[in-house]
Design a protein around this motif. Structure first.
Motif, PDB file in Angstrom:
ATOM      1  N   ASP A  62       0.834  -1.208   0.000  1.00 34.97           N
ATOM      2  CA  ASP A  62       0.000   0.000   0.000  1.00 34.97           C
ATOM      3  C   ASP A  62       0.866   1.255   0.000  1.00 34.97           C
ATOM      4  O   ASP A  62       0.613   2.204  -0.743  1.00 34.97           O
ATOM      5  N   THR A  63       1.897   1.248   0.845  1.00 34.50           N
ATOM      6  CA  THR A  63       2.799   2.401   0.915  1.00 34.50           C
ATOM      7  C   THR A  63       3.508   2.604  -0.420  1.00 34.50           C
ATOM      8  O   THR A  63       3.636   3.734  -0.902  1.00 34.50           O
ATOM      9  N   SER A  64       3.954   1.517  -1.036  1.00 33.63           N
ATOM     10  CA  SER A  64       4.627   1.584  -2.326  1.00 33.63           C
ATOM     11  C   SER A  64       3.701   2.180  -3.384  1.00 33.63           C
ATOM     12  O   SER A  64       4.115   3.025  -4.184  1.00 33.63           O
ATOM     13  N   GLU A  65       2.450   1.750  -3.385  1.00 39.61           N
ATOM     14  CA  GLU A  65       1.485   2.291  -4.346  1.00 39.61           C
ATOM     15  C   GLU A  65       1.274   3.789  -4.128  1.00 39.61           C
ATOM     16  O   GLU A  65       1.169   4.556  -5.082  1.00 39.61           O
ATOM     17  N   LYS A  66       1.219   4.214  -2.875  1.00 41.90           N
ATOM     18  CA  LYS A  66       1.040   5.642  -2.571  1.00 41.90           C
ATOM     19  C   LYS A  66       2.253   6.447  -3.056  1.00 41.90           C
ATOM     20  O   LYS A  66       2.109   7.537  -3.595  1.00 41.90           O
ATOM     21  N   ILE A  67       3.451   5.870  -2.863  1.00 37.40           N
ATOM     22  CA  ILE A  67       4.670   6.550  -3.324  1.00 37.40           C
ATOM     23  C   ILE A  67       4.644   6.690  -4.839  1.00 37.40           C
ATOM     24  O   ILE A  67       4.962   7.758  -5.389  1.00 37.40           O
ATOM     25  N   LEU A  68       4.259   5.624  -5.542  1.00 33.91           N
ATOM     26  CA  LEU A  68       4.189   5.688  -7.005  1.00 33.91           C
ATOM     27  C   LEU A  68       3.162   6.713  -7.469  1.00 33.91           C
ATOM     28  O   LEU A  68       3.393   7.440  -8.447  1.00 33.91           O
ATOM     29  N   GLU A  69       2.044   6.818  -6.769  1.00 30.42           N
ATOM     30  CA  GLU A  69       1.031   7.823  -7.113  1.00 30.42           C
ATOM     31  C   GLU A  69       1.604   9.229  -6.954  1.00 30.42           C
ATOM     32  O   GLU A  69       1.401  10.096  -7.805  1.00 30.42           O
ATOM     33  N   LYS A  70       2.325   9.451  -5.848  1.00 29.19           N
ATOM     34  CA  LYS A  70       2.929  10.774  -5.612  1.00 29.19           C
ATOM     35  C   LYS A  70       3.956  11.103  -6.695  1.00 29.19           C
ATOM     36  O   LYS A  70       4.033  12.234  -7.171  1.00 29.19           O
ATOM     37  N   LEU A  71       4.752  10.076  -7.082  1.00 28.78           N
ATOM     38  CA  LEU A  71       5.734  10.290  -8.147  1.00 28.78           C
ATOM     39  C   LEU A  71       5.049  10.682  -9.448  1.00 28.78           C
ATOM     40  O   LEU A  71       5.511  11.584 -10.157  1.00 28.78           O
TER      41      LEU A  71
ATOM     42  N   GLU B 152       2.173  12.167  -9.749  1.00 31.23           N
ATOM     43  CA  GLU B 152       1.681  13.541  -9.579  1.00 31.23           C
ATOM     44  C   GLU B 152       2.810  14.540  -9.796  1.00 31.23           C
ATOM     45  O   GLU B 152       2.625  15.554 -10.473  1.00 31.23           O
ATOM     46  N   LEU B 153       3.973  14.237  -9.191  1.00 35.32           N
ATOM     47  CA  LEU B 153       5.116  15.137  -9.366  1.00 35.32           C
ATOM     48  C   LEU B 153       5.543  15.226 -10.825  1.00 35.32           C
ATOM     49  O   LEU B 153       5.860  16.311 -11.329  1.00 35.32           O
ATOM     50  N   LYS B 154       5.541  14.102 -11.520  1.00 34.21           N
ATOM     51  CA  LYS B 154       5.917  14.102 -12.941  1.00 34.21           C
ATOM     52  C   LYS B 154       4.943  14.952 -13.746  1.00 34.21           C
ATOM     53  O   LYS B 154       5.358  15.735 -14.613  1.00 34.21           O
ATOM     54  N   GLN B 155       3.655  14.798 -13.440  1.00 34.22           N
ATOM     55  CA  GLN B 155       2.645  15.568 -14.168  1.00 34.22           C
ATOM     56  C   GLN B 155       2.798  17.060 -13.891  1.00 34.22           C
ATOM     57  O   GLN B 155       2.717  17.877 -14.797  1.00 34.22           O
ATOM     58  N   GLU B 156       3.044  17.405 -12.620  1.00 35.61           N
ATOM     59  CA  GLU B 156       3.236  18.823 -12.272  1.00 35.61           C
ATOM     60  C   GLU B 156       4.475  19.370 -12.958  1.00 35.61           C
ATOM     61  O   GLU B 156       4.466  20.469 -13.489  1.00 35.61           O
TER      62      GLU B 156
END
Length: 148
Positions: free
Chosen positions: A123-132, A134-138
Protein backbone atom coordinates in the motif's frame (compact mmCIF):
# COMPACT_ATOMS: atom_id res chain seq x y z
CA UNK A 1 4.95 -38.42 -5.08
CA UNK A 2 4.56 -39.07 -1.38
CA UNK A 3 2.55 -37.26 1.29
CA UNK A 4 4.19 -37.28 4.71
CA UNK A 5 2.61 -35.54 7.68
CA UNK A 6 5.60 -35.66 9.98
CA UNK A 7 4.77 -36.18 13.65
CA UNK A 8 1.29 -34.96 14.53
CA UNK A 9 -1.25 -35.63 17.25
CA UNK A 10 -3.94 -38.03 16.08
CA UNK A 11 -6.54 -35.33 16.82
CA UNK A 12 -4.92 -33.01 14.24
CA UNK A 13 -4.02 -35.32 11.37
CA UNK A 14 -6.84 -34.21 9.01
CA UNK A 15 -5.77 -30.55 9.01
CA UNK A 16 -2.13 -31.57 8.53
CA UNK A 17 -2.96 -33.90 5.61
CA UNK A 18 -4.89 -31.13 3.85
CA UNK A 19 -2.17 -28.53 4.46
CA UNK A 20 0.66 -30.80 3.26
CA UNK A 21 -1.32 -31.90 0.20
CA UNK A 22 -2.00 -28.28 -0.78
CA UNK A 23 1.73 -27.56 -0.51
CA UNK A 24 2.75 -30.63 -2.53
CA UNK A 25 0.28 -30.07 -5.36
CA UNK A 26 0.36 -26.27 -5.63
CA UNK A 27 -0.11 -25.28 -9.29
CA UNK A 28 -0.39 -28.96 -10.30
CA UNK A 29 -4.07 -29.60 -9.55
CA UNK A 30 -7.14 -27.50 -8.83
CA UNK A 31 -7.78 -26.61 -5.16
CA UNK A 32 -11.19 -28.33 -5.37
CA UNK A 33 -9.39 -31.59 -6.25
CA UNK A 34 -7.03 -31.19 -3.28
CA UNK A 35 -10.01 -30.81 -0.95
CA UNK A 36 -11.70 -33.88 -2.47
CA UNK A 37 -8.58 -36.05 -2.31
CA UNK A 38 -7.73 -34.93 1.24
CA UNK A 39 -11.26 -35.80 2.35
CA UNK A 40 -11.03 -39.23 0.75
CA UNK A 41 -7.65 -39.94 2.35
CA UNK A 42 -8.71 -38.58 5.74
CA UNK A 43 -11.71 -40.95 5.77
CA UNK A 44 -9.42 -43.91 5.04
CA UNK A 45 -6.96 -42.79 7.74
CA UNK A 46 -9.79 -42.34 10.25
CA UNK A 47 -10.98 -45.90 9.64
CA UNK A 48 -7.45 -47.25 10.04
CA UNK A 49 -6.88 -45.27 13.26
CA UNK A 50 -10.07 -46.74 14.70
CA UNK A 51 -8.87 -50.25 13.78
CA UNK A 52 -5.57 -49.55 15.53
CA UNK A 53 -7.29 -48.17 18.63
CA UNK A 54 -5.44 -44.86 18.39
CA UNK A 55 -6.30 -42.24 21.04
CA UNK A 56 -6.64 -38.54 20.14
CA UNK A 57 -3.61 -37.70 22.28
CA UNK A 58 -1.37 -40.31 20.61
CA UNK A 59 1.23 -39.11 18.13
CA UNK A 60 1.18 -40.48 14.60
CA UNK A 61 3.13 -40.10 11.38
CA UNK A 62 1.41 -40.87 8.09
CA UNK A 63 3.02 -41.47 4.71
CA UNK A 64 1.02 -42.23 1.57
CA UNK A 65 2.27 -42.46 -2.01
CA UNK A 66 0.14 -40.85 -4.70
CA UNK A 67 0.22 -39.80 -8.32
CA UNK A 68 -1.58 -37.20 -10.39
CA UNK A 69 -3.52 -38.45 -13.41
CA UNK A 70 -5.36 -35.98 -15.63
CA UNK A 71 -5.63 -33.45 -12.79
CA UNK A 72 -6.85 -36.06 -10.31
CA UNK A 73 -4.97 -37.23 -7.22
CA UNK A 74 -4.84 -41.03 -7.03
CA UNK A 75 -3.80 -42.56 -3.69
CA UNK A 76 -1.76 -45.76 -3.36
CA UNK A 77 -3.50 -47.12 -0.27
CA UNK A 78 -1.38 -50.28 -0.32
CA UNK A 79 1.65 -48.08 0.35
CA UNK A 80 -0.03 -46.13 3.18
CA UNK A 81 1.93 -46.32 6.42
CA UNK A 82 0.75 -45.06 9.80
CA UNK A 83 3.24 -45.04 12.66
CA UNK A 84 1.65 -44.78 16.10
CA UNK A 85 3.39 -43.52 19.24
CA UNK A 86 1.09 -43.98 22.18
CA UNK A 87 1.10 -41.18 24.71
CA UNK A 88 0.89 -43.68 27.54
CA UNK A 89 4.10 -45.33 26.29
CA UNK A 90 5.95 -42.32 24.91
CA UNK A 91 5.86 -39.47 27.41
CA UNK A 92 9.04 -37.94 25.96
CA UNK A 93 7.57 -37.87 22.48
CA UNK A 94 4.38 -36.35 23.85
CA UNK A 95 6.38 -33.54 25.48
CA UNK A 96 8.30 -33.01 22.25
CA UNK A 97 5.00 -32.80 20.35
CA UNK A 98 3.73 -30.12 22.72
CA UNK A 99 6.88 -28.12 22.01
CA UNK A 100 6.48 -28.62 18.24
CA UNK A 101 2.85 -27.51 18.42
CA UNK A 102 3.83 -24.37 20.34
CA UNK A 103 6.54 -23.58 17.79
CA UNK A 104 4.17 -24.16 14.85
CA UNK A 105 1.64 -21.82 16.43
CA UNK A 106 4.31 -19.15 16.97
CA UNK A 107 5.51 -19.59 13.39
CA UNK A 108 1.97 -19.21 12.03
CA UNK A 109 1.54 -16.01 14.06
CA UNK A 110 4.83 -14.63 12.71
CA UNK A 111 3.84 -15.51 9.14
CA UNK A 112 0.52 -13.73 9.60
CA UNK A 113 2.33 -10.69 10.98
CA UNK A 114 4.72 -10.66 8.00
CA UNK A 115 1.84 -11.01 5.54
CA UNK A 116 0.14 -7.98 7.12
CA UNK A 117 3.41 -6.04 6.96
CA UNK A 118 3.84 -6.99 3.29
CA UNK A 119 0.35 -5.68 2.54
CA UNK A 120 1.17 -2.42 4.34
CA UNK A 121 4.40 -2.13 2.33
CA UNK A 122 2.51 -2.72 -0.90
CA UNK A 123 0.00 0.00 0.00
CA UNK A 124 2.80 2.40 0.92
CA UNK A 125 4.63 1.58 -2.33
CA UNK A 126 1.48 2.29 -4.35
CA UNK A 127 1.04 5.64 -2.57
CA UNK A 128 4.67 6.55 -3.32
CA UNK A 129 4.19 5.69 -7.01
CA UNK A 130 1.03 7.82 -7.11
CA UNK A 131 2.93 10.77 -5.61
CA UNK A 132 5.73 10.29 -8.15
CA UNK A 133 3.22 10.36 -10.99
CA UNK A 134 1.68 13.54 -9.58
CA UNK A 135 5.12 15.14 -9.37
CA UNK A 136 5.92 14.10 -12.94
CA UNK A 137 2.64 15.57 -14.17
CA UNK A 138 3.24 18.82 -12.27
CA UNK A 139 6.78 19.01 -13.58
CA UNK A 140 5.62 18.37 -17.16
CA UNK A 141 2.88 20.99 -16.93
CA UNK A 142 5.37 23.51 -15.42
CA UNK A 143 7.78 22.77 -18.24
CA UNK A 144 5.06 23.29 -20.84
CA UNK A 145 4.04 26.59 -19.24
CA UNK A 146 7.64 27.76 -19.18
CA UNK A 147 8.02 26.93 -22.85
CA UNK A 148 4.91 28.94 -23.82
Amino acid sequence: MRLSTGFVRASGYAYKVRRVLFALTRKKVEPREVVRAAGELNQRIFERLQELGVEKSDVIRITVPFRIEDGTIVWDYNGMNIEVYRKSEEENLARAMEEIEEREKALEEQIKELEELALQLRDTSEKILEKLEELKQEHTSLKLRAEE
